[in-house]
Every structure is written in C-alpha cells, then in structure tokens.
Design an enzyme around this catalytic site. Structure first.
Site, mmCIF file in Angstrom:
data_model
loop_
_atom_site.group_PDB
_atom_site.id
_atom_site.type_symbol
_atom_site.label_atom_id
_atom_site.label_comp_id
_atom_site.label_asym_id
_atom_site.label_seq_id
_atom_site.Cartn_x
_atom_site.Cartn_y
_atom_site.Cartn_z
ATOM 1 N N SER A 166 0.834 -1.205 0.000
ATOM 2 C CA SER A 166 0.000 0.000 0.000
ATOM 3 C C SER A 166 0.865 1.249 0.000
ATOM 4 O O SER A 166 0.509 2.270 -0.605
ATOM 5 C CB SER A 166 -0.926 -0.005 1.220
ATOM 6 O OG SER A 166 -0.176 -0.066 2.427
ATOM 7 N N ASP A 211 8.660 -2.914 -5.115
ATOM 8 C CA ASP A 211 7.300 -2.434 -4.897
ATOM 9 C C ASP A 211 7.014 -1.191 -5.722
ATOM 10 O O ASP A 211 5.989 -1.088 -6.415
ATOM 11 C CB ASP A 211 7.081 -2.121 -3.411
ATOM 12 C CG ASP A 211 7.223 -3.350 -2.527
ATOM 13 O OD1 ASP A 211 7.264 -4.462 -3.069
ATOM 14 O OD2 ASP A 211 7.297 -3.180 -1.295
#
Length: 481
Positions: A166, A211
């Site tokens: 996230s 990521d």
C-alpha cells in the site's frame, strides 16, 4: 486473466470526492476551494508472486500489479501551505496534515534525516510521510522550487499492512501527481527510484525497489520481470490464460519497518560482506558500519552467487547467527546504506544469505517454466514446488508465521481437481498475504480456502483477484471530465 475493470468509473468516483460533498469530514471541507486545476494519478498495489525479500540482494522478482490502487489529486494554491487529506473510498472518515511550504526548503522538513524524525515522532502524522515525502524528494533530487502552496487528496483501496505494498502505491501515485502538476517529466524507472528514496529516507523503511517499480511500471495481467541490479526490467511476462494468481490476506499485520524484515536484510548484507572477504575482494571502510567492495566477480550482488558455488565454497563457513559487534570488529561494516548494524543484536547470516542465492535461481526457473509451452501438469507441479520452496526458505530466515503457514497448508492439501496448485508467503513476510497459483476459473476454490481459514482462525480474509495497469501506463488526468 482478470475481469474487465473500468478505470473510467473509478476516476469518476474519485473526482466526485474533489467536490467535497456535505459530510462531517472537516479534513476535506474546502480542501480545493480556490485551488488551481491540477492533476490526478493512480498506482496499484502488487502481489509478490516470486522474489520477495531477495530484491535488495539483486534477485530477479516477478510482481503482479493488483486491481486495488491508490488515487491522488494535487493542485496548487495561493495560500503558502501544504495541506494533505486522506479519505477512504466510501468517504466515511478522513485524516489531515498541514505544514508551511517554507518548511520544505528551510525548516524541519528540508532534510531527509530531520523530516524522517519529524514524521516518526508522532504516530498521528506518520501516514503523511509517504505523501509529503514526494515533495521533499522532488525538491532535493529534481530541483523543484514551488512558489505556491499545495492541496493534496489521497483515496486508496489497497489494504494497509497486508503485504501488498500500500505504501508504494501511495508514493507512486503522489509522486506522479505532484510531478505532473509542476510539469516535471519522470520516466517510469526514475519515478520508482525517487519513490524508493521517499520510503528509505523520509519514511525510514529499508525496502528494496520492487514495490515502487511494480506500482510504476506494471502492466495489467502481466508479471513484471525485474532484475534488481539495481532496476533492470527484463520483460513483462503475460500471465497465461489457463492460470490465475490470487492473494489471501492472513490477517496478521505486516510492516516493512518491523524488526524481523530489517534483521534479515542486515544479515544478507553481512553474508555478502563475508563471502566477498573469502574471495579476496578489496573492501574500503567509508564510515562507521559501512564499506565499499570492489566486486568484479559478483557485481556487488549476493544473488549472482550460484547455488552450486555457495554449496561448494561458502555454506560451511557462514555462521547460523552472528552478533553485530563481532561482525563490525572483523569486517568494518556492510555495503547497505539504508540499514544499521546493531552491536548488541544477533543476525541469521547463513539462512538470509542462502535465501537470496537460492531464491534468484528459483525465480529464474519459475519464469522459464511459466513461459514454456505446453504447460502440462508436470510443469504446473514444478511451478507449485518452487513456490513451496520459497515459502519454506522464508521460514528458515525467521520470516514465517503460523497463520501464513496455515494458508499455504490449506492450499497444499486441497484436492487436485479444485485447481489449486501452489502458494507462498509474500513481500517482507512475518504475516501479510499469501500468493496462490491456480488454474483459471478456480476463484470458488480460493474462496473455500479463505472460508476454511476463517473458521479456524476467526479472521475473515480479504481475497485479492485481478490486475490493473501501473502508474506510468495509466498516466495522469485533469480534475475536470
């Protein structure tokens, strides 16, 4: 393949938040009143199919951009303040942060170290570091000099603490929107690298680059093949139509800043330093705890040691555990510039080193098998076995978890006819999400595993299904329709 996803509808939903409807949300009220039109950007979370924590050791990783994403809107304002608000997609609750724009050029937010300390000092504002940090990084690394204030709104449906990144989704969406608002041109790799700096220097999390690269460079229904040396995209591997990847949330909160992840990362760099010493590679102490290695053999990356060479030359010389003081006394430090070796702490050197070396081999083999045709049962079983081996290696490093072990076990013992093939823990480990490989159309079987897990643990897990494009492919949009 994922179900059709209407990003046009999602953009329309997000734009409605910009109008600040009459709700009891003080953080949003009047946020964009008087602001100049700016830009909207979007970035997805990611499912770590293979590679995980070996990214910082130079491994190949395979990452799938998921359907869930973060949306960020940025506009300039005459008021010399940076105002940031975050709201959930249902506009039920919001948080806000505010700071003078001058603080980013000559105040507490003007330097990485002081900004990191400022955000970490108060839990109520730590979330803002992921967004405000993008402004600081653009000012320091790209020479941005804003003369007006900023208004920023974040809405994300990428669940926090579940190992699907996230934080990277937020950073990449925010960086993309801020850069577009000021007309800064960033290519997709630079966008990711600048966002990693946000996480390392402003947030204070020792993450690798995979990521942010997935959130920026990912393509819908494709696995990003990223060789983390430091960030070479080797390709976009199309997910075959006869298989699907899912994620099941274990309910155990994952944090990349957690002690376990950092401990294993430090241990891997310690292992690399020790292997380099055995090979006679020259090392120069740069500062306390940090060295430079002139590495013409492995290019500076532990992943470039082959499994056979590791077994033949190094396995018997690396300690299972080594305390930081003993390591520093003998070797002077490691090559990692985002972690610190603690003198009074013990590190799992052998298992962390071995994981990085063998994981790189597993990921390369996985990619080759996935690309091969035909994908017969034997090849599918080999893909599954590689995932199970990766999961076991996480546990050997100390990054396992009873709950993720249970999810993997439930997949492993499911009858073959259900279509479930393999599973592994993802990302930084110690909880978070389990990736599942299944035949196409096995969503119901994945849900049955989730339901069984819920019965045993009392946690109703979130199931990730589907994919979406990364920020670079999606681009940015204006506020109006």
């Amino acid at each position: 393949m994922s179900d059709p996803l209407s990003l046009t509808d999602e953009l329309a939903d997000f734009r409605r938040l910009l109008a600040v409807p009459e709700r009891e949300l003080p953080a949003l009220r009047g946020l964009f009143d008087g602001a100049e039109l700016g830009r909207i950007a979007r970035a997805p979370g990611r499912l770590d199919v293979m590679g995980g924590i070996a990214d910082y050791s130079g491994s190949l990783v395979l990452e799938l951009p998921i359907r869930e994403a973060a949306w960020v809107a940025v506009a300039t304002h005459a008021e010399p303040l940076v105002r940031i608000a975050t709201v959930d997609k249902g506009a039920r609750q919001a948080r806000s942060f505010e700071a003078p724009i001058a603080a980013f050029s000559e105040g507490v937010l003007a330097e990485y170290e002081s900004a990191c300390a400022y955000f970490r000092a108060d839990p109520a504002r730590r979330w803002a570091a992921y967004i405000a940090g993008t402004l600081l990084v653009l000012m320091r690394e790209r020479g941005l000099r804003p003369t007006r204030g900023l208004r920023i709104l974040l809405a994300s449906d990428v669940p926090e603490g579940k190992g699907v990144s996230s934080s990277a989704a937020i950073e990449v969406a925010a960086m993309q929107a801020v850069a577009a608002t000021f007309g800064l041109q960033l290519d997709e790799v630079e966008l990711a690298e600048l966002c990693q700096r946000v996480e390392n220097r402003v947030v204070g999390a020792p993450c690798g680059l995979m990521d942010q690269m997935t959130a920026s460079c990912g393509r819908e229904d494709k696995l990003l093949e990223l060789l983390c040396q430091p960030s070479r995209i080797q390709g976009q591997l199309t997910v075959p139509e006869d298989i699907e990847f899912f994620g099941i949330d274990s309910g155990v909160r994952h944090q990349v800043t957690g002690a376990d992840y950092g401990q294993v990362r430090v241990a891997a760099f310690m292992g690399y330093r020790m292997l380099a010493d055995v090979c006679g590679l020259p090392a120069t102490v740069l500062e306390a705890g940090r060295v430079r290695i002139d590495d013409t053999r492995y290019g500076g990356y532990l992943a470039n040691v082959t499994p056979s060479e590791y077994a033949r030359r190094f396995r018997n010389i690396l300690p299972a555990a080594l305390d930081g003081r003993a390591f520093l006394d003998r070797y002077g430090g490691s090559t990692d510039d985002v972690t610190r070796i603690e003198s009074d702490r013990s590190y799992p050197v052998a298992s962390a080193t071995e994981h990085a070396i063998f994981e790189h081999f597993r990921v390369r083999t996985f990619a080759e098998l996935l690309s091969a045709t035909p994908r017969n049962l034997r090849r599918l079983e080999q893909l599954a076995e590689l995932m199970y081996q990766s999961h076991a290696s996480y546990s050997a490093c100390g990054l396992g978890c009873h709950h993720t072990d249970l999810l993997v076990e439930l997949v492993q013992r499911a009858p073959r006819e259900t279509g479930l093939l393999g599973a592994k823990i993802t990302g930084g480990g110690s909880g978070g999400t389990v990736a599942v490989l299944a035949r196409a159309g096995a969503r119901a079987a994945v849900q049955r595993v989730a339901d069984e897990y819920g019965t045993e643990t009392g946690h109703s897990p979130y199931v990730f299904a589907g994919s979406s494009p990364g920020a670079a492919e999606y681009g940015s949009h204006s506020f109006d329709s």
